[in-house]
Design a protein around this motif. Sequence first.
Motif, mmCIF file in Angstrom:
data_model
loop_
_atom_site.group_PDB
_atom_site.id
_atom_site.type_symbol
_atom_site.label_atom_id
_atom_site.label_comp_id
_atom_site.label_asym_id
_atom_site.label_seq_id
_atom_site.Cartn_x
_atom_site.Cartn_y
_atom_site.Cartn_z
ATOM 1 N N GLY A 416 0.805 -1.220 0.000
ATOM 2 C CA GLY A 416 0.000 0.000 0.000
ATOM 3 C C GLY A 416 0.833 1.263 0.000
ATOM 4 O O GLY A 416 0.328 2.348 -0.323
ATOM 5 N N ASP A 417 2.102 1.167 0.362
ATOM 6 C CA ASP A 417 3.010 2.320 0.345
ATOM 7 C C ASP A 417 3.474 2.524 -1.096
ATOM 8 O O ASP A 417 4.607 2.222 -1.451
ATOM 9 C CB ASP A 417 4.177 2.056 1.297
ATOM 10 C CG ASP A 417 5.175 3.206 1.327
ATOM 11 O OD1 ASP A 417 4.793 4.343 0.980
ATOM 12 O OD2 ASP A 417 6.348 2.943 1.671
ATOM 13 N N TRP A 418 2.608 3.067 -1.908
ATOM 14 C CA TRP A 418 2.817 3.076 -3.355
ATOM 15 C C TRP A 418 3.970 3.965 -3.784
ATOM 16 O O TRP A 418 4.653 3.675 -4.761
ATOM 17 C CB TRP A 418 1.533 3.511 -4.068
ATOM 18 C CG TRP A 418 1.508 3.118 -5.512
ATOM 19 C CD1 TRP A 418 1.791 3.910 -6.588
ATOM 20 C CD2 TRP A 418 1.225 1.820 -6.035
ATOM 21 N NE1 TRP A 418 1.701 3.196 -7.747
ATOM 22 C CE2 TRP A 418 1.345 1.896 -7.440
ATOM 23 C CE3 TRP A 418 0.879 0.605 -5.456
ATOM 24 C CZ2 TRP A 418 1.131 0.813 -8.265
ATOM 25 C CZ3 TRP A 418 0.639 -0.469 -6.277
ATOM 26 C CH2 TRP A 418 0.776 -0.377 -7.668
ATOM 27 N N ASP A 419 4.207 5.053 -3.064
ATOM 28 C CA ASP A 419 5.288 5.951 -3.480
ATOM 29 C C ASP A 419 6.617 5.587 -2.827
ATOM 30 O O ASP A 419 7.635 6.244 -3.068
ATOM 31 C CB ASP A 419 4.942 7.411 -3.188
ATOM 32 C CG ASP A 419 4.817 7.708 -1.701
ATOM 33 O OD1 ASP A 419 4.968 6.768 -0.887
ATOM 34 O OD2 ASP A 419 4.568 8.882 -1.337
ATOM 35 N N GLY A 420 6.624 4.539 -2.000
ATOM 36 C CA GLY A 420 7.872 4.070 -1.417
ATOM 37 C C GLY A 420 8.470 4.989 -0.388
ATOM 38 O O GLY A 420 9.661 4.896 -0.090
ATOM 39 N N SER A 421 7.650 5.856 0.210
ATOM 40 C CA SER A 421 8.171 6.823 1.174
ATOM 41 C C SER A 421 8.322 6.241 2.561
ATOM 42 O O SER A 421 8.938 6.842 3.429
ATOM 43 C CB SER A 421 7.252 8.045 1.236
ATOM 44 O OG SER A 421 5.939 7.655 1.642
#
Length: 471
Positions: A416-421
């Motif tokens: 779910g952490d799509w932007d990899g932040s």
Amino acid sequence: MQNRFAGVIAVGLIAAAGQAQVVINEVFPNPPGSSDPRREFIELYGAPGLKLDGYALAYVIGGQDIDSDNVLDVPPEIDESWDLSGLTIGSNGFLVLYNDTDAAINPSQIPGLVSAGTTLVPFTAAFIASVDTPGNLENDGSGTFVLLRRRPTDAGFPFGQYWRKDVNQDENEDSRLDFGPPFQSFGVNIEPYQMIDDLAWSNAGGKEYTRSSEQEISETSGFNPDGASRVAYYNANPNLGLRLDSNSNIVPTRMADEEFIYGDALTADPFAYDAVRSGAPTDPNGDGFQDIATTGARLTPGNFNDTGNFTQFRFVVGDFDFDGDVDATDQSLIQIRLGASLDDNIPAYLYDNETPGDPNDDFQTTYWSFQGRDAVRLLAMMQMDPTDGAMGMNETFVTQDDLDAFAAIYNPPCLGDWDGSGGQPNSSDFLAFLNDYSSQNPAADLAPPGGNGVFDSSDFLAFLNLYSQGC
């Protein structure tokens, strides 16, 4: 944006405390010239501090067929053998056996070459008692190195009952170490030895004794290798390259071809490989037949076999399929091995001892469940929690504590952490997914699992499911 289902957590820098593997890493049976006592060595690589109680190492010579009539003119035999009980892998991950049989006149150079932390073992200190004395490694004919584990049924018996020097365990010359005496009497028996690792090459028409031909170096035409240095370790044949067999057919290289540099050493620099009279793993940038360049390749007792052209593999904690990282495959492997032990075996079946027409030598035999890669894999699994047994000792089977220790170092990717932040999914992840969706980035094609090439509401629903799961 990369496909979120492809992410894995690499743990190459995790401390080596969880490792428990041990393999044959480097062998030098035939130094150039007459310098054998000064330079012969066999190197094991594995877990720092790993106890080798119950292990042995043997060098089996396959004889010679000098006149090429398929009958050995020089018989096979166990050339040298060593009991490793009481020894441990050094703090740097290496144990080196070295030839000290002529120490007064030709003292070994090996102790002066190893790196700090190497466990050094003279041939004479670990030699399995025999009617003969320890000596130089045989230089002629085929050779097989076998790292093996003592059977529980051998309790109270020395390895020498089966593995002593000058014993011929292949009297029918079928490239198999025979069942029956002197390994064991007829009746219901367990397989005579449990193989942890082996390596072989052929010369002068001799036999090889690996459990699988994948562990035999394919071609040594024109030279009998002086030595071999491991640079890779695979779960299965990676099929990286091709070779021509004896009938000029194109066939895949074997695992040993893709794992070792092997060949003759230079006379002027006896620990350096001859770039011409040698072989090496396939060059991934070549044509399938081309090997990586061996320029600068050396035999390095008590150290890694790294050069400018390649880097030797390192065991990674939790990497049970030996691909260099820890991922869901490794998680599945340890889960299905819960409760497994190195002493597990396969139900007995009838063995005819190579003479089907003679029932008098038939007997039942039971095979080990875990050998070779499977055994090394299981050793690593059992050591994930080295204090999970009674009195803080390591348990002899894979426990739930081992699984928990694996889970502590393996964190599945947060999809779910799509932007990899990092952290829990938030609005920036939602916007990042919308951007990938609108640009039809294949990573956003989530439904059905793996993508179907169509971007629609099902992809939104799949992402919302991941988003709601959090991390």
